[in-house]
Design an enzyme around this catalytic site. Sequence first.
Site, PDB file in Angstrom:
ATOM      1  N   GLY A 117       0.803  -1.223   0.000  1.00  0.00           N
ATOM      2  CA  GLY A 117       0.000   0.000   0.000  1.00  0.00           C
ATOM      3  C   GLY A 117       0.834   1.270   0.000  1.00  0.00           C
ATOM      4  N   GLU A 140       3.384  -9.454  -1.046  1.00  0.00           N
ATOM      5  CA  GLU A 140       2.050 -10.015  -0.789  1.00  0.00           C
ATOM      6  C   GLU A 140       1.950 -11.524  -0.933  1.00  0.00           C
ATOM      7  OE1 GLU A 140       2.575  -7.269  -2.512  1.00  0.00           O
ATOM      8  OE2 GLU A 140       1.433  -5.744  -1.429  1.00  0.00           O
ATOM      9  N   ASP A 148      -1.394  -5.479  -5.421  1.00  0.00           N
ATOM     10  CA  ASP A 148      -2.599  -4.674  -5.640  1.00  0.00           C
ATOM     11  C   ASP A 148      -2.230  -3.184  -5.669  1.00  0.00           C
ATOM     12  OD1 ASP A 148      -2.096  -4.427  -2.905  1.00  0.00           O
ATOM     13  OD2 ASP A 148      -4.206  -4.457  -2.348  1.00  0.00           O
TER      14      ASP A 148
HETATM   15  C1  QUE Z   1       3.049  -8.612   3.117  1.00  0.00           C
HETATM   16  C2  QUE Z   1       2.271  -7.489   3.272  1.00  0.00           C
HETATM   17  C3  QUE Z   1       2.441  -6.644   4.377  1.00  0.00           C
HETATM   18  C4  QUE Z   1       3.433  -6.969   5.312  1.00  0.00           C
HETATM   19  C5  QUE Z   1       4.241  -8.092   5.132  1.00  0.00           C
HETATM   20  C6  QUE Z   1       4.026  -8.908   4.050  1.00  0.00           C
HETATM   21  C7  QUE Z   1       1.633  -5.483   4.618  1.00  0.00           C
HETATM   22  C8  QUE Z   1       1.869  -4.732   5.819  1.00  0.00           C
HETATM   23  C9  QUE Z   1       2.883  -5.115   6.703  1.00  0.00           C
HETATM   24  C10 QUE Z   1       3.186  -4.459   7.957  1.00  0.00           C
HETATM   25  C11 QUE Z   1       4.466  -4.512   8.473  1.00  0.00           C
HETATM   26  C12 QUE Z   1       4.767  -3.929   9.700  1.00  0.00           C
HETATM   27  C13 QUE Z   1       3.781  -3.302  10.421  1.00  0.00           C
HETATM   28  C14 QUE Z   1       2.491  -3.260   9.904  1.00  0.00           C
HETATM   29  C15 QUE Z   1       2.206  -3.845   8.690  1.00  0.00           C
HETATM   30  O1  QUE Z   1       3.647  -6.196   6.405  1.00  0.00           O
HETATM   31  O2  QUE Z   1       0.731  -5.155   3.805  1.00  0.00           O
HETATM   32  O3  QUE Z   1       1.534  -2.658  10.612  1.00  0.00           O
HETATM   33  O4  QUE Z   1       4.052  -2.728  11.634  1.00  0.00           O
HETATM   34  O5  QUE Z   1       1.094  -3.664   6.075  1.00  0.00           O
HETATM   35  O6  QUE Z   1       4.791 -10.017   3.882  1.00  0.00           O
HETATM   36  O7  QUE Z   1       1.315  -7.194   2.370  1.00  0.00           O
END
Ligand code: QUE
Length: 338
Positions: A117, A140, A148
Amino acid sequence: MSETEPSIIARVEGAAGTLLMNRPKALNALDLAMIRAFQSALDAWKHDPTVKLVLLEGAGGKAFCAGGDVRGIRQFAIDGDKASVEAFFAEEYAVNAGIARFGKPWLSLMDGVCMGGGIGVAVHNGPRVVTEHALLAMPETAIALFPDVGTSYILPRIQGEIGTWLALTGARFKGADAVHAGLASHYVLRENLPALRDALLGGDATVVEQFAAPLPEASFHAQREAIARCFSRATVLEIIQALETEGTDWAAEQVKVLRRMSPTSLCVSLELIRRGAGASLDECLEMELALTRTVVHEHPDFREGVRAVLVDKGNPPASWSPARVEGVDAAAIQAMFA
Ligand code: QUE
């Protein structure tokens, strides 16, 4: 203090609208409130003649934005709350499209982690600035999602199957790599960001040219030909077989990485990227939104992947369904796009 601090800080500074993603403990991952704040800024500034450009940054010094709030999405899926999942992705993708047609420079300063994102709010406009501390990835397939936020439009347009490689393996790009691949447009050293920021408040995005540093060679330079050879294949299984035929340590490592990912997600992601090559950004976002409905709610791998990677960190996925790429039914993948 931190409890009342907004997760997006939007201000007008000089001739610039500035947006600071401000959830540093979550690496500025996007929740629905942040997505709505993006939409408000787009609406407020699109036709405001005093705002000549938008400057987007991440707070905390470690991350630009780690992605979407997939832990929250997983909980909605477990609760059977389809409306909340739909709202999240529909509104997030609308922001991605809105950035693309904003009509003014939307300048992202990617310093630190930028995944999923985060890439979606950075790459659909420009200039797209990275530093030597930027780390970009589309990870992802590790959580059984798919590339996406409009990256199904961006990734197939990168030359030499670099986008396919990124999407399937979740390969990490350094800042310079991102410029070589065309995901970023300018390489600026972190020490020069304060001066760049000050200059941008004047409202002229072209000043970024004056801050660009010499670009180091891409870390994937030696692998370019192998990437093009292997990741151009028609199916995930053929990609794996082509990598095995290479006989190099690098290729063997790619096979190991691919074998850890959700097999269904690998096949969905490859099909999405191939379809995205011939589609518009809006068509790509529409395909992605349709896929979220099946992938998040009907397929078990997403819940398991998010659990393993983000909820019970380091506790590998117990099992994917099916467990191996060899077991994925091609017709079932096609049906997910219907
Ligand atoms: C795939 C993802 C995400 C991911 C790891 C993946 C993702 C995402 C986060 C993430 C990492 C650290 C954080 C958090 C989110 O990791 O979309 O809140 O502190 O947001 O392998 O798609």
